[in-house]
Structure formats: structure tokens, C-alpha cells
Design an enzyme around this catalytic site. Sequence first.
Site, PDB file in Angstrom:
ATOM      1  N   SER A 288       0.794  -1.230   0.000  1.00  0.00           N
ATOM      2  CA  SER A 288       0.000   0.000   0.000  1.00  0.00           C
ATOM      3  C   SER A 288       0.826   1.279   0.000  1.00  0.00           C
ATOM      4  O   SER A 288       0.342   2.318  -0.422  1.00  0.00           O
ATOM      5  CB  SER A 288      -0.940   0.001   1.201  1.00  0.00           C
ATOM      6  OG  SER A 288      -0.221  -0.198   2.393  1.00  0.00           O
TER       7      SER A 288
ATOM      8  N   HIS B 271      -5.527  -3.630  -1.550  1.00  0.00           N
ATOM      9  CA  HIS B 271      -5.361  -2.607  -2.591  1.00  0.00           C
ATOM     10  C   HIS B 271      -5.385  -3.197  -3.997  1.00  0.00           C
ATOM     11  O   HIS B 271      -5.088  -2.494  -4.964  1.00  0.00           O
ATOM     12  CB  HIS B 271      -4.063  -1.816  -2.364  1.00  0.00           C
ATOM     13  CG  HIS B 271      -4.142  -0.911  -1.177  1.00  0.00           C
ATOM     14  ND1 HIS B 271      -4.560   0.391  -1.258  1.00  0.00           N
ATOM     15  CD2 HIS B 271      -3.893  -1.148   0.132  1.00  0.00           C
ATOM     16  CE1 HIS B 271      -4.553   0.942  -0.051  1.00  0.00           C
ATOM     17  NE2 HIS B 271      -4.144   0.019   0.811  1.00  0.00           N
TER      18      HIS B 271
ATOM     19  N   LYS C 223     -12.224   0.055   0.491  1.00  0.00           N
ATOM     20  CA  LYS C 223     -11.394   0.853  -0.423  1.00  0.00           C
ATOM     21  C   LYS C 223     -12.099   0.930  -1.786  1.00  0.00           C
ATOM     22  O   LYS C 223     -13.027   1.701  -1.931  1.00  0.00           O
ATOM     23  CB  LYS C 223      -9.992   0.265  -0.480  1.00  0.00           C
ATOM     24  CG  LYS C 223      -9.327   0.243   0.911  1.00  0.00           C
ATOM     25  CD  LYS C 223      -7.906  -0.182   0.874  1.00  0.00           C
ATOM     26  CE  LYS C 223      -7.345  -0.521   2.244  1.00  0.00           C
ATOM     27  NZ  LYS C 223      -7.367   0.548   3.224  1.00  0.00           N
TER      28      LYS C 223
HETATM   29  C1  LIG Z   1      -2.896  -3.891   3.051  1.00  0.00           C
HETATM   30  C2  LIG Z   1      -4.047  -3.563   3.960  1.00  0.00           C
HETATM   31  N1  LIG Z   1      -4.658  -4.554   4.634  1.00  0.00           N
HETATM   32  C3  LIG Z   1      -5.691  -4.302   5.454  1.00  0.00           C
HETATM   33  C4  LIG Z   1      -6.157  -3.026   5.660  1.00  0.00           C
HETATM   34  C5  LIG Z   1      -7.292  -2.794   6.603  1.00  0.00           C
HETATM   35  O1  LIG Z   1      -8.470  -2.579   5.902  1.00  0.00           O
HETATM   36  P1  LIG Z   1      -9.730  -1.912   6.608  1.00  0.00           P
HETATM   37  O2  LIG Z   1      -9.541  -0.447   6.538  1.00  0.00           O
HETATM   38  O3  LIG Z   1     -10.892  -2.419   5.834  1.00  0.00           O
HETATM   39  O4  LIG Z   1      -9.744  -2.401   8.025  1.00  0.00           O
HETATM   40  C6  LIG Z   1      -5.562  -1.959   4.974  1.00  0.00           C
HETATM   41  C7  LIG Z   1      -6.068  -0.583   5.181  1.00  0.00           C
HETATM   42  O5  LIG Z   1      -5.349   0.360   5.313  1.00  0.00           O
HETATM   43  C8  LIG Z   1      -4.482  -2.240   4.101  1.00  0.00           C
HETATM   44  O6  LIG Z   1      -3.877  -1.250   3.428  1.00  0.00           O
END
Ligand SMILES: Cc1ncc(COP(=O)(O)O)c(C=O)c1O
Length: 408
Positions: A197, A225, A256
Site C-alpha cells: 500500500s 489494494h 477501499k
Molecule cells: C494492506 C491492507 N490490509 C488491510 C487493511 C485494513 O483494511 P480496513 O480499513 O478495511 O480495516 C488496509 C487498510 O489500510 C491495508 O492497506
Amino acid sequence: MLNLTMKDSLNKIYQSVDDLETSGSLKKYRIVSSPQDSWLIVDGKKVLNFCSNNYLGLASNKRIRSAAIDAINKYGVGTGAVRALSGNSILHEELETALAKFKKVEAVMLAQSGFVANLIAVQTLLDKEDIVISDELNHASIIDAIKLSQVQTKLIYLHNNLASLEEKLVEAQKFQEVKRADGTDKIILIITDGVFSMDGDLAPLPGIVNLAKKFGAVTMVDDAHGEGVVGENGRGIVDHFNLHGQVDIEIGTLSKALGVLGGCIAGNKKLIEYYKQKARPFSFSTGLSIPDTAALLESVKILSESPALVDNLWKNADYLKDGFKKLGFDTGHSETPITPVMIGDENLAKSLSQELFENGVFATPILFPMVAKGKARIRVMPSAAHTKEDLDFGLKQFAIAGKKLGII
Ligand SMILES: Cc1ncc(COP(=O)(O)O)c(C=O)c1O
């Protein structure tokens, strides 16, 4: 006996907040008072939205709003209890089926967020005798999931480096030779983000899957992502590499590109049934609300119908990256729409973000501990909803601020 009051024992905590304030590191949360569109009202000011994960512009999409409102009118808002009791809505079941079809997997289980989906996937599968192998740049929720599982053998491989992963697998195999106390085999679980990310690079998933096969390891990819971004119609990284059926656990985020809230775990029927029977955040915490679930059903429908939004996102991303390069900014080595404008120095990144905000562009700085010290950046996130005029405005403001601060 020491005679501490509760307040005394919290002094260290209070002091740390004061320290953040004194050093100027206290995070200030800007307030959004508009829908999540290409332009936002932030702290009362109209600004171009350059830092949202709302990749496809679905967060404020009309069809999704209507789906949520219709569902509220039909079913209300809350689900009243955990799904294992009386809170298992027909909409939860429909969304799981729709996501499984979209992702071309046997089964899907919803979670309350992507973060929770990662906690569930790791904590429920592993115990302290198992072995986990994790990319050094994996997301915080994966790191916490590993902690929560209490697994004792944690091996970290160099970012996206298959030779390093293989070394760790050789090490893991030695640990695996000693059986669990109950005589069963230890699990070796390899975990990677699908799209990283902060940099926008892709995990070398085909290589990871091959190594996993060679060493009998289980694979898990966090596609937060990648969903709605890569693969046919945004089906995600497994589809992008055509690895259907070869990755054991796929984690998705519904907050997202899908524009709402929630997470999901995708895999084979038996594994998902295991999670539904055993996962504590599933059994002891209420599921997604009615409007969230109905909105997500509509998001999946929109994605399934046409690749138009995903195509637009990539067109915008290419235009933006090209524009930054022409201006002389370093945008790292992203392979996806994530566009990191590399700055390095934390204070300079903060100043650039502030300067941009004053000139109508909302682009937050990414600082330690989200990235390593000295690798501060502004992560620009294009969306399918941006127009060419929006992108040109953003680039122009970056050029002005970048020159003023001596970055370009
Ligand atoms: C790679 C990754 N996994 C998991 C998450 C967590 O997702 P959520 O915001 O739905 O809890 C994020 C969010 O920033 C993320 O970038």
C-alpha cells in the site's frame, strides 16, 4: 506495598501525549464535511481529493446510496446480534455468494473490516507451535494478526525477494520436522500483501505459489489494494496472475475500491466453514450493518457488469504518473494506481502537504511508522472519478509547491 492511584499508573500514557504535542508530532485529524467525491470540503475548505482509497469513486455512487436506503427501508439498520445468534441477515448470505462468484472462489466469509479479516485468518488458523513466514513490509494488521496468534516461530523475508523467502522456507522445514505435541504436522503459512500500500508494487505471487508448493506451505494474500484495481473487472491479484485455486487464503477489504466498509476471507468451502465455526471475531462480534451490506452488494454488481470504472482508474493513474515524472518528481516503482511522491525528509513532506492544502489540494503525508524513517512521501491516490481537469489542477499545484520548497 506501593500506594499508586489509578491516575498515577496512567501518568506515563498522559506524558506521551504531552510529548507528542511538544515535539509537534501530535496527529491532527482534518474534518471532512462533504461526500467522498473528487472534491471535498475539508476543515471548511474546498479541496481536490488526492489521498483517498476510494479508487473507483463508489463511496458516494448514486446506485450504492439508493441500495443502502432501500435496504434500510426494508430491513432497518442494525442486525441485532452476532451472526451465530439472530444477526445473520439474508443480505450477508447474498453478499458472500456474490463475492465468491466475483472472485471465482468456492466460498467467502465476511468480516467487520479488512483489519479484522486478517486477524481472523491468522489467529484462527495458527497456534503457537506453527510457523509463519511474512514479507518485511506487510501491513500492520498482518503483524498484529501474527502477534495475536501467539505463533512462536516467525520468519521475516526481505521484501518481495523470492531467494530470501526460499531461505526462510528451508529454515521453516527444519522446525516442521518436529511434530506438534499432539503428533500432527505444523502449518507453514506464507503471508504477503498483494499490492503493497505504501509503494504500489505487486507481490511476486506466481513465484510465492511455486515455492509454497515445493515446501508444502499454505499461502495467504492480503488483496486490500488489489480488489477493484487489478485483474479482470478488478477481481484482484489472484485473477491478475491467473492463479485461481492456487492461493489458499485471500483477504479482501470492502472499504477501499468497493467504497463501503468491511473485509472478507475467500478460499475453499472447508476452510471458510472452519473460520465460520471457530473465528472469535465472527462468533463474538456483530456483523456488518444492513446499509453497509446492501451497498456492497450493489458495488459487486457494478464491478461485475463492466470494466469501465477500473479502466478509467488506470487511465487516470497513467496520466498522473506521467505528469509527475515530466515535472521531475520521483514516484518510486509503483505498478498500480498508488502514486508515491517520494520526499524523504519528514518535515519537508509535512510542509509540502500543508502548502498543497493551502492551494486547494488534499494530499496527506505518509510518515514513520507507516514507512521507514527517511522515506516520507505524499501518497497520491487517483480515482476513476477524477476528470482530466482535476488531475491537471493537482499536478499544477504540486509543481508550484515543489518548486517553492526546492523539491523539483
Ligand atoms: C494492506 C491492507 N490490509 C488491510 C487493511 C485494513 O483494511 P480496513 O480499513 O478495511 O480495516 C488496509 C487498510 O489500510 C491495508 O492497506
